[in-house]
Scaffold this motif. Structure first.
Motif, PDB file in Angstrom:
ATOM      1  N   VAL A 115      -8.608 -21.329  31.425  1.00  0.00           N
ATOM      2  CA  VAL A 115      -8.086 -19.999  31.780  1.00  0.00           C
ATOM      3  C   VAL A 115      -6.974 -20.059  32.823  1.00  0.00           C
ATOM      4  CG1 VAL A 115     -10.333 -18.952  31.275  1.00  0.00           C
ATOM      5  CG2 VAL A 115      -9.731 -19.422  33.668  1.00  0.00           C
ATOM      6  N   THR A 116      -6.700 -21.249  33.338  1.00  0.00           N
ATOM      7  CA  THR A 116      -5.727 -21.343  34.434  1.00  0.00           C
ATOM      8  C   THR A 116      -4.279 -21.483  33.946  1.00  0.00           C
ATOM      9  OG1 THR A 116      -5.949 -23.752  34.582  1.00  0.00           O
ATOM     10  CG2 THR A 116      -7.429 -22.437  35.969  1.00  0.00           C
ATOM     11  N   LYS A 117      -4.082 -21.561  32.615  1.00  0.00           N
ATOM     12  CA  LYS A 117      -2.725 -21.731  32.072  1.00  0.00           C
ATOM     13  C   LYS A 117      -2.415 -20.620  31.076  1.00  0.00           C
ATOM     14  CE  LYS A 117      -1.923 -25.941  33.774  1.00  0.00           C
ATOM     15  NZ  LYS A 117      -2.824 -27.034  33.369  1.00  0.00           N
ATOM     16  N   ALA A 118      -1.177 -20.127  31.070  1.00  0.00           N
ATOM     17  CA  ALA A 118      -0.751 -19.157  30.052  1.00  0.00           C
ATOM     18  C   ALA A 118      -0.628 -19.874  28.717  1.00  0.00           C
ATOM     19  CB  ALA A 118       0.579 -18.536  30.451  1.00  0.00           C
ATOM     20  N   GLY A 119      -1.112 -19.241  27.667  1.00  0.00           N
ATOM     21  CA  GLY A 119      -1.078 -19.866  26.329  1.00  0.00           C
ATOM     22  C   GLY A 119      -2.430 -20.453  26.021  1.00  0.00           C
ATOM     23  N   PRO A 120      -2.956 -20.212  24.800  1.00  0.00           N
ATOM     24  CA  PRO A 120      -4.337 -20.550  24.495  1.00  0.00           C
ATOM     25  C   PRO A 120      -4.665 -22.035  24.471  1.00  0.00           C
ATOM     26  CG  PRO A 120      -3.181 -19.776  22.538  1.00  0.00           C
ATOM     27  CD  PRO A 120      -2.271 -19.537  23.700  1.00  0.00           C
ATOM     28  N   MET A 121      -3.707 -22.896  24.070  1.00  0.00           N
ATOM     29  CA  MET A 121      -4.016 -24.325  23.952  1.00  0.00           C
ATOM     30  C   MET A 121      -3.523 -25.094  25.175  1.00  0.00           C
ATOM     31  SD  MET A 121      -2.975 -26.728  20.718  1.00  0.00           S
ATOM     32  CE  MET A 121      -3.542 -25.749  19.345  1.00  0.00           C
ATOM     33  N   GLU A 122      -2.776 -24.411  26.026  1.00  0.00           N
ATOM     34  CA  GLU A 122      -2.111 -25.111  27.141  1.00  0.00           C
ATOM     35  C   GLU A 122      -3.113 -25.595  28.183  1.00  0.00           C
ATOM     36  OE1 GLU A 122       1.145 -25.499  26.323  1.00  0.00           O
ATOM     37  OE2 GLU A 122       0.397 -24.331  24.626  1.00  0.00           O
ATOM     38  N   GLY A 123      -4.282 -24.949  28.222  1.00  0.00           N
ATOM     39  CA  GLY A 123      -5.265 -25.305  29.243  1.00  0.00           C
ATOM     40  C   GLY A 123      -6.285 -26.340  28.786  1.00  0.00           C
ATOM     41  N   ALA A 124      -6.059 -27.000  27.653  1.00  0.00           N
ATOM     42  CA  ALA A 124      -6.987 -28.064  27.224  1.00  0.00           C
ATOM     43  C   ALA A 124      -6.910 -29.216  28.228  1.00  0.00           C
ATOM     44  CB  ALA A 124      -6.637 -28.543  25.819  1.00  0.00           C
TER      45      ALA A 124
END
Ligand code: ATP
Ligand code: MG
Length: 314
Positions: free
Chosen positions: A289-298
């Motif tokens: 949840v700390t990054k904008a964009g759904p896959m960016e926070g993997a």
């Protein structure tokens, strides 16, 4: 070693940068971000260094390639992604409401991923996999349902396991045949990973404790309930583990459930203690949840270890 498979939609997500209700007015947008719940899930599995594959279809366009390139980079076997020269890759527009909820506009019904069908090549790929993860969102199109149920049957028949995240979106819940397909998948599920409210769509009971007991009695081996910023719980016949969430700044909650689930399945298959598995999954959902964009926070395992070390057992 296990190999994890999922089947379903690959799309891009375009996100409104201001909050409000839907898209009936012009709003500033960012994206495209690689997306699709099954794609986010499998990307997170790949980032953890676990062998994995996805079966899907995209169009021969930038929205398709941004996904294939990212999944490849993160270690996912993309040989089951068919690129359709005349197809179009799906998209979803998302806007957060003031109340924290989300409105979606999906362009997936007529996109390449709505026509996923198995071939000799993808059937052979299924037979190399030992675990199948089903995302409820993927059950919105009849041909995808057929492909998923075939994979579930083959993997179970070969002694493999199945996990299931209902991941329901009201926008697609009433797609033809979807409710029946959700029930069929549930009947084959070893590891069930609903969010708090989704639990009651699958059980008659009115309290969480009773609903969990009801589902475990039906033969599900383990249940993980996701609670957003309130953490998560694990249940099997002998064990219950409850964890609070890690404290992070929430930028974009989309993808948290997918990264959480991917991390849970990856560590669960390693045979670690459920409390340890839940801790890693909890850390993965928090980082997502700390990054904008759904896959960016993997996350990589090192990133999860760093968060767990910094904040302890949450
Ligand atoms: P989605 O389908 O939108 O990805 P979900 O309902 O499947 O969401 P959530 O419950 O939102 O899943 O999130 C999954 C897990 O991620 C939570 O159980 C928790 O461990 C972690 N998580 C989610 N949101 C936060 C947050 N704001 N802070 C810390 N951890 C979070
Ligand atoms: Mg979800």
């Amino acid at each position: 070693m296990s190999k994890i498979l999922t089947i379903g939609e690959i799309l891009v997500e375009i996100v409104a940068t201001n909050r409000g209700n839907g898209f009936r007015e012009a709003v500033p947008l960012i994206g495209p971000f690689p997306s699709g719940a099954p794609a986010i899930f499998i990307d997170q599995v790949g980032k953890l260094g676990q062998e994995c594959a996805i079966i899907s279809r995209v169009g021969d366009d930038d929205f398709g390639w941004v996904n294939i390139n990212r999944l490849t980079e993160d270690g996912v076997d993309v040989s089951g992604i068919e690129v359709l020269p005349m197809g179009t890759t799906g998209s979803a527009f998302v806007r957060y409401r003031e109340d924290g909820g989300r409105n979606f506009v999906f362009n997936i019904r007529n996109s390449a991923c709505g026509e996923i069908a198995l071939s000799d090549k993808t059937l052979a790929l299924i037979d190399t996999c030992t675990h199948m993860h089903v995302m409820g969102t993927a059950l919105y199109a009849p041909s995808v349902v057929t492909s998923i149920l075939t994979a579930v049957e083959r993997i179970k028949a070969a002694g493999g396991t199945v996990s299931f995240d209902p991941n329901l979106r009201p926008e697609i819940l009433d797609s033809p045949g979807m409710r029946e397909a959700l029930q069929t998948v549930l009947s084959k599920t070893d590891l069930f990973m609903p969010s708090g409210e989704e639990l009651f769509l699958f059980a008659e009971a009115k309290t969480e404790k009773e609903a969990v007991a009801e589902l475990l009695a039906k033969g599900i081996k383990a249940i993980v309930v996701k609670r957003g910023d309130k953490g998560a719980s694990y249940f099997d016949r002998d064990t219950q583990v409850d964890l609070d969430s890690y404290k992070v700044e929430e930028i974009d909650p989309t993808g948290a459930g997918d990264c959480f689930g991917a991390t849970f399945v990856t560590f669960w298959l390693k045979g670690m203690h459920p409390a340890e598995v839940l801790r890693y999954a909890n850390a993965s959902g928090a980082r997502a949840v700390t990054k904008a964009g759904p896959m960016e926070g993997a996350s990589t395992r090192a990133e999860l270890d760093a968060l767990i070390q910094a904040q302890g057992n949450a």
